[in-house]
Design a protein around this motif. Structure first.
Motif, PDB file in Angstrom:
ATOM      1  N   TYR A  28       0.800  -1.236   0.000  1.00 22.78           N
ATOM      2  CA  TYR A  28       0.000   0.000   0.000  1.00 22.78           C
ATOM      3  C   TYR A  28       0.823   1.272   0.000  1.00 22.78           C
ATOM      4  O   TYR A  28       0.322   2.324  -0.366  1.00 22.78           O
ATOM      5  N   MET A  78      -0.384   4.026  -2.541  1.00 23.63           N
ATOM      6  CA  MET A  78      -0.673   5.388  -2.046  1.00 23.63           C
ATOM      7  C   MET A  78       0.125   6.422  -2.837  1.00 23.63           C
ATOM      8  O   MET A  78      -0.368   7.518  -3.124  1.00 23.63           O
ATOM      9  N   SER A 101     -10.693   9.500  14.971  1.00 23.83           N
ATOM     10  CA  SER A 101     -11.707   8.535  15.380  1.00 23.83           C
ATOM     11  C   SER A 101     -11.188   7.631  16.480  1.00 23.83           C
ATOM     12  O   SER A 101      -9.997   7.392  16.589  1.00 23.83           O
ATOM     13  N   MET A 109      -0.392  -8.403   7.171  1.00 22.62           N
ATOM     14  CA  MET A 109       0.152  -7.048   7.020  1.00 22.62           C
ATOM     15  C   MET A 109       1.038  -6.667   8.201  1.00 22.62           C
ATOM     16  O   MET A 109       1.017  -5.534   8.664  1.00 22.62           O
ATOM     17  N   ALA A 133      -3.389   4.005   4.076  1.00 24.06           N
ATOM     18  CA  ALA A 133      -3.120   4.363   5.468  1.00 24.06           C
ATOM     19  C   ALA A 133      -3.841   5.655   5.825  1.00 24.06           C
ATOM     20  O   ALA A 133      -4.268   6.411   4.941  1.00 24.06           O
ATOM     21  N   ASP A 139     -11.963   5.189   8.713  1.00 28.26           N
ATOM     22  CA  ASP A 139     -12.012   5.570  10.138  1.00 28.26           C
ATOM     23  C   ASP A 139     -10.993   6.616  10.556  1.00 28.26           C
ATOM     24  O   ASP A 139     -10.590   6.669  11.710  1.00 28.26           O
ATOM     25  N   ASP A 176     -10.144   0.239  11.012  1.00 27.61           N
ATOM     26  CA  ASP A 176      -8.861  -0.125  11.625  1.00 27.61           C
ATOM     27  C   ASP A 176      -8.827   0.123  13.125  1.00 27.61           C
ATOM     28  O   ASP A 176      -7.787   0.001  13.753  1.00 27.61           O
ATOM     29  N   SER A 177      -9.946   0.483  13.722  1.00 26.05           N
ATOM     30  CA  SER A 177      -9.928   0.813  15.149  1.00 26.05           C
ATOM     31  C   SER A 177     -11.340   0.752  15.687  1.00 26.05           C
ATOM     32  O   SER A 177     -12.309   0.710  14.919  1.00 26.05           O
ATOM     33  N   GLY A 178     -11.445   0.755  17.005  1.00 18.00           N
ATOM     34  CA  GLY A 178     -12.752   0.733  17.644  1.00 18.00           C
ATOM     35  C   GLY A 178     -13.262  -0.686  17.833  1.00 18.00           C
ATOM     36  O   GLY A 178     -12.535  -1.656  17.638  1.00 18.00           O
ATOM     37  N   GLY A 188      -6.544  -4.197  13.048  1.00 16.04           N
ATOM     38  CA  GLY A 188      -6.283  -3.520  14.315  1.00 16.04           C
ATOM     39  C   GLY A 188      -6.141  -4.508  15.454  1.00 16.04           C
ATOM     40  O   GLY A 188      -7.128  -4.881  16.076  1.00 16.04           O
ATOM     41  N   THR A 245       0.592  -7.662  13.845  1.00 13.85           N
ATOM     42  CA  THR A 245       1.508  -7.989  14.926  1.00 13.85           C
ATOM     43  C   THR A 245       1.405  -9.431  15.395  1.00 13.85           C
ATOM     44  O   THR A 245       2.407 -10.138  15.501  1.00 13.85           O
TER      45      THR A 245
END
Lengths: 433, 433
Positions: free
Chosen positions: A13, A17, A337, B154, B197, B232, B257-259, B286, B308
């Motif tokens: 990416y 990008m 966010s 990723m 990103a 997001d 990617d979050s939340g 995430g 990760t």
């Protein structure tokens, strides 16, 4: 050693990008990206910046040659491919020096360039800093736990074959004494060392059974009295007796690789002393981590051999650092966010210390603001120029310099910051913006 | 890609053991070394053999050239250096095929050669197998947890830059669909993929503030409707609306990617459907691990992005395999002290299965004994020739072949063996010797 392009050590990416942004006017504006860790690994008191030297080497090899371009030609347009072919980083990089301590939010690396010039380096920068800092951060705790006893890093077999080389380097930076890894010795000048494996002793088995004494005699004859004999293949007491029979009381060291290392070290020390081998050292190894090292502090152990826990970051195999766009053309930007909020704007960082040298806090403040002053305290800036106009600045600190710096930096922490127990970061970070 | 010597990816003591043993008559006798893991990581039900293909490549490059010899000349005698200069592995290697399951004690790799010829490969063999098997073993659990939904690996930025490449390969072997890592795509043909990103969206900030719509329009214009928009950065509901405004209802995918990914996926699915974007997929990422993936099974998630936890082995970053001398000239040998006991003698391995195909046990038996038979069950040998006389055998399975093999092998496990919960190995290992 042949140098390879590092350009494909990159996420898909990053290039798409660039393809998307490249021709847009926004992409020409100056950007600031920062590397930081949102938090330290669970319960850790500090982190250690490592990998900066490796990163600058990798940056010099970040070139899209014909082979690299062919590999990405399938999903990129011709103009983007040409841009990649021409790519040379021409921006500026500042950062905490290698061997510096860091805390949550510390802006460890600051990259200034156009969007595309900077974003293309994201994956490489993070891979190197996340890995090496994780290893150095774990290793520093082990060095503290060992007090002044030497540690040999011998974990190469428990991690990726090139991660092993970087781990040796990071461990040495953190104060470990030597490595088993020969590529780390060649590439970075880390002293290499080694003992012997059980296989060597087992080799001297014949139809009459094991012959540990023959193994030891052969090793001493070939490698000299200074060698380290591994005494726990069969019975340890017999092993120590055989070791001294083979080498005499001037034997360099014996190694114990299994069992209750504390009890065994005491028994072996007594036995060695009774045989007149007062100067023969005791090396212990076998699933040691910082806690096991500390628990042996009162025992007659001379050298620790540490493997798995070191090269896997002792429970924290990655430093969790991120690379975030924080400023465009002077405008602070940040994701808004959810809980992953970031602070926009380029940040300067300084550490505040008492006159005694003990640090009390880290302060983050706007890049162009004056450094904060605290009455009766000193303020020390943490960022130094690493790259200017794409080229490394002169006189970057060496690996040995980074090692010295860390040793000095650890002394500045409040005493509880060097403890192994879980807790908060050793000093708080104040956001002065 | 330029090939580098792998000879220094080796521990110091392998070479000093060779220096010590080389001229002794014992060193000429045929030896058998085995690679195995004493146990699986805590609570895991099975392990996945990975790295064999990489190992055979690395073996071909295991040569001491002038540079390598110069690096080790300081601590080795001239005759040993000459031996290293002449070194070519000329022995035999058998092993579990790549993509095979393994359990505690499984003899994953069997190396037959003289002591020096075999011991010099120890570190390289273990580094590769320990790393790649750790990643594949974790990834296989994630693939199971994802049921048939695709996973994009990723995690490159969270591990060493070359460990990242090997991780992508191992994850693909384990059934992951694609990788972000471009070097893995080039070197191993793993499909590469990517989204965008937050920095890309943030870039479209100007004096009037953020402009997510402009970012999305630019991305769609340049990368096409099939692209994935990251929704997001600011407000997710606004982000989804902007995404469909920019791309229309044929947009390929959105990424969150979050939340709370479960709640957000449901909300976003409803919103997409209400906008007519019924075929627009939802990518979530995430801090996902196998447990988080499983917990999203009931949610309208189409693709998982995992970083990760995958590249760090989800809590088990190394497979803990060892390389042990088990037989010399037909004589079984084993370390005898303490708790680290090993079984001497070269071992053959077979898996016993019901006629339904479900495996019931793994049996280890003497290499030259007949395969054990169990009434009403089938017996399948697990070891295949990999190297003969130093050369890889023809027709080694490809990465795709290993991937297929693992998929089939997992189906043979008792159903509880595919569970994520902690437990015993999925099948017991019987020692028939």
């Amino acid at each position: 050693m042949t140098r390879r392009s590092t350009a494909l050590l990159t996420d898909h990416y990053e290039l798409t990008m660039i393809a998307a942004a490249r021709t847009h006017p926004a992409a020409a504006r100056p950007c600031v990206f920062e590397v930081f860790a949102r938090r330290l690994p669970d319960g850790r008191r500090y982190g250690v910046v490592a990998g900066t030297g490796r990163l600058l080497d990798a940056l010099a090899d970040f070139r899209f040659g014909d082979e690299e371009l062919a590999a990405v030609g399938e999903f990129l347009d011709g103009e983007t491919l040409q841009w990649l072919a021409d790519y040379r980083f021409t921006g500026d990089i500042d950062g905490y020096r290698e061997g510096e301590l860091y805390f949550p939010g510390s802006p460890i690396l600051t990259v200034r360039a156009s969007f595309a010039d900077a974003v293309v380096l994201e994956t490489l920068i993070l891979s190197i800093l996340n890995h090496d800092s994780a290893i150095a951060s774990a290793a520093a705790r082990m060095v503290t736990a060992a007090a002044s006893r030497p540690i040999i890093e011998m974990g190469s077999r428990r991690t990726h074959e090139y991660a092993a080389v970087a781990s040796s380097r990071a461990a040495y930076l953190a104060g470990v004494t030597a490595t088993s890894n020969l590529e780390a010795a060649r590439s970075y000048g880390v002293p290499s060392a080694g003992t012997a494996a059980h296989a060597f002793t087992l080799l001297f088995t014949d139809e009459n059974g094991p012959n540990e004494l023959a193994a030891f005699r052969t090793q001493v004859e070939r490698l000299g009295l200074g060698t380290t004999l591994l005494v726990d293949t069969y019975d340890i007491t017999r092993g120590v007796a055989n070791a001294i029979e083979a080498a005499g009381p001037e034997l360099g060291a014996v190694r114990i690789d299994s069992g209750d290392l504390g009890i065994l070290a005491r028994q072996v020390r007594e036995q060695l002393d009774s045989l007149g081998a007062h100067r023969t050292k005791i090396v212990v190894s076998g699933d040691l981590d910082e806690y096991a090292i500390a628990s042996l502090r009162a025992e007659p152990v001379d050298i620790y051999g540490v493997g798995t826990s070191l090269v896997t970051g002792s429970g924290a195999p990655t430093a969790g650092m991120v690379y975030k766009l924080v400023e465009i053309d002077g405008i602070p930007v940040a994701k808004r966010s959810s809980h992953k909020e970031s602070h926009g704007g380029a940040k300067a960082a300084a550490r505040i210390a008492r006159r005694s040298g003990t640090v009390t806090e880290e302060v983050l403040y706007p890049w162009d603001a004056p450094a904060p002053a605290v009455d009766g305290h000193t303020t020390t800036g943490l960022q130094t120029p690493l790259v200017r106009g794409g080229d490394p600045v002169d006189a970057l600190p060496s690996l040995h310099g980074a090692r010295d710096h860390l040793r000095d930096a650890l002394i500045t922490l409040p005493w509880e910051g060097l403890g192994l127990s879980h807790g908060e970061p050793a000093i708080p970070t104040r956001h002065a913006f």
